[in-house]
Structure formats: structure tokens, C-alpha cells
Design a protein around this motif. Structure first.
Motif, mmCIF file in Angstrom:
data_model
loop_
_atom_site.group_PDB
_atom_site.id
_atom_site.type_symbol
_atom_site.label_atom_id
_atom_site.label_comp_id
_atom_site.label_asym_id
_atom_site.label_seq_id
_atom_site.Cartn_x
_atom_site.Cartn_y
_atom_site.Cartn_z
ATOM 1 N N ILE A 46 0.852 -1.207 0.000
ATOM 2 C CA ILE A 46 0.000 0.000 0.000
ATOM 3 C C ILE A 46 0.875 1.240 0.000
ATOM 4 O O ILE A 46 0.653 2.178 -0.771
ATOM 5 N N TYR A 47 1.895 1.252 0.848
ATOM 6 C CA TYR A 47 2.781 2.414 0.884
ATOM 7 C C TYR A 47 3.620 2.493 -0.391
ATOM 8 O O TYR A 47 3.837 3.573 -0.926
ATOM 9 N N ARG A 48 4.047 1.350 -0.868
ATOM 10 C CA ARG A 48 4.916 1.339 -2.053
ATOM 11 C C ARG A 48 4.210 1.899 -3.291
ATOM 12 O O ARG A 48 4.798 2.641 -4.063
ATOM 13 N N TYR A 49 2.936 1.518 -3.470
ATOM 14 C CA TYR A 49 2.241 1.921 -4.693
ATOM 15 C C TYR A 49 1.340 3.139 -4.521
ATOM 16 O O TYR A 49 1.135 3.895 -5.467
ATOM 17 N N LEU A 50 0.782 3.334 -3.347
ATOM 18 C CA LEU A 50 -0.140 4.452 -3.136
ATOM 19 C C LEU A 50 0.453 5.580 -2.300
ATOM 20 O O LEU A 50 -0.148 6.644 -2.182
ATOM 21 N N HIS A 51 1.605 5.333 -1.687
ATOM 22 C CA HIS A 51 2.268 6.295 -0.808
ATOM 23 C C HIS A 51 1.370 6.725 0.344
ATOM 24 O O HIS A 51 1.378 7.882 0.747
ATOM 25 N N LEU A 52 0.587 5.773 0.854
ATOM 26 C CA LEU A 52 -0.238 5.970 2.038
ATOM 27 C C LEU A 52 0.164 4.930 3.072
ATOM 28 O O LEU A 52 0.407 3.773 2.732
#
Length: 133
Positions: free
Chosen positions: A45-51
Motif C-alpha cells: 500500500i505504501y509502495r504503490y499508493l504512498h499511504l
């Protein structure tokens, strides 16, 4: 090998395996800090959406707790840090159930408590991402 010897060995393994797994996990976190080694899994989630999801920073928070740095653990993931004592108590309860050969049951929480926990989790996820948007 007699049945009593096999039973004793099974009881020892049943008692030892969870403790060995926990000790290995603690040793890995202490010896290989997550902020210095890349073999720990990355959050998709962080890797692709930066959330940041609810679990982002949890491994680093646990490592900080193991080093006794509560402030750093709270900074990495406050929810994990605050829930760690409850998780440890529940793990001890489950370990006791395993030793006594009792069924491990999930706690039956009242519906309002479940909704409140979900609300806290959603609020935590929103608040921790306000600075990232």
C-alpha cells in the motif's frame, strides 16, 4: 519408545515450540534492525499508493520496544505500540491453552466494542496520512 515417553516428548515440544519461535523473532529484530536491513517485507500500500496502512512501521515499532525506546515506538506506529501489551497478554493466554490442551478461542467482544475498535483503526489510518497527502 513407550507411550509415556512419546507423550512426554510431545508435551515438551508443545511447550517449547512457541517459546523458540518467539525467541528467534526477538533475536532477529534485535540483531537486524528493520531500518538497517532490507529483507523485511515492504508494505505494498505504501509502495504503490504512498499511504501508510495500519501496519506500516509496526516492525520498526516492535524493534524499538525491544530496545526500550517507547517514544520511538510510538512515532513509528502508535497503534501497534499501544496494543502490544494486550497482544502479549492474549499470547500468554493462548500459550496456557496450548499447554493445558484447551481450545484457543477468540474473545467474544460486544458489538459496540468491535465498532469502536474499527472506528479507532479508521481514524488512526486517516490521521497518520494527513501529512502525506
Amino acid at each position: 519408545m513407550t507411550a509415556s515417553v512419546r507423550s512426554r516428548i510431545a508435551a515438551l515440544l508443545r511447550a517449547a515450540v512457541p517459546l523458540v519461535i518467539t525467541a528467534v523473532a526477538v533475536a532477529v529484530l534485535l540483531r537486524f534492525p528493520p531500518d538497517q536491513y532490507t529483507f523485511y517485507p515492504q508494505c505494498p500500500i505504501y509502495r504503490y499508493l504512498h499511504l501508510q496502512c495500519l501496519g506500516c512501521g509496526a516492525t520498526r515499532a516492535l524493534a524499538a520496544l525491544l530496545h526500550g525506546d517507547i517514544a520511538e515506538a510510538l512515532r513509528m506506529n502508535a497503534l501497534t505500540t499501544l496494543l502490544a501489551p494486550f497482544a502479549a497478554i492474549y499470547a500468554a493466554f493462548c500459550y496456557r491453552c496450548i499447554l493445558w490442551r484447551e481450545p484457543v478461542q477468540l474473545p467474544q467482544l460486544p458489538r459496540p466494542a468491535v465498532y469502536m475498535a474499527l472506528g479507532v483503526a479508521v481514524l488512526f489510518a486517516i490521521v497518520r496520512n494527513l501529512g502525506h497527502v
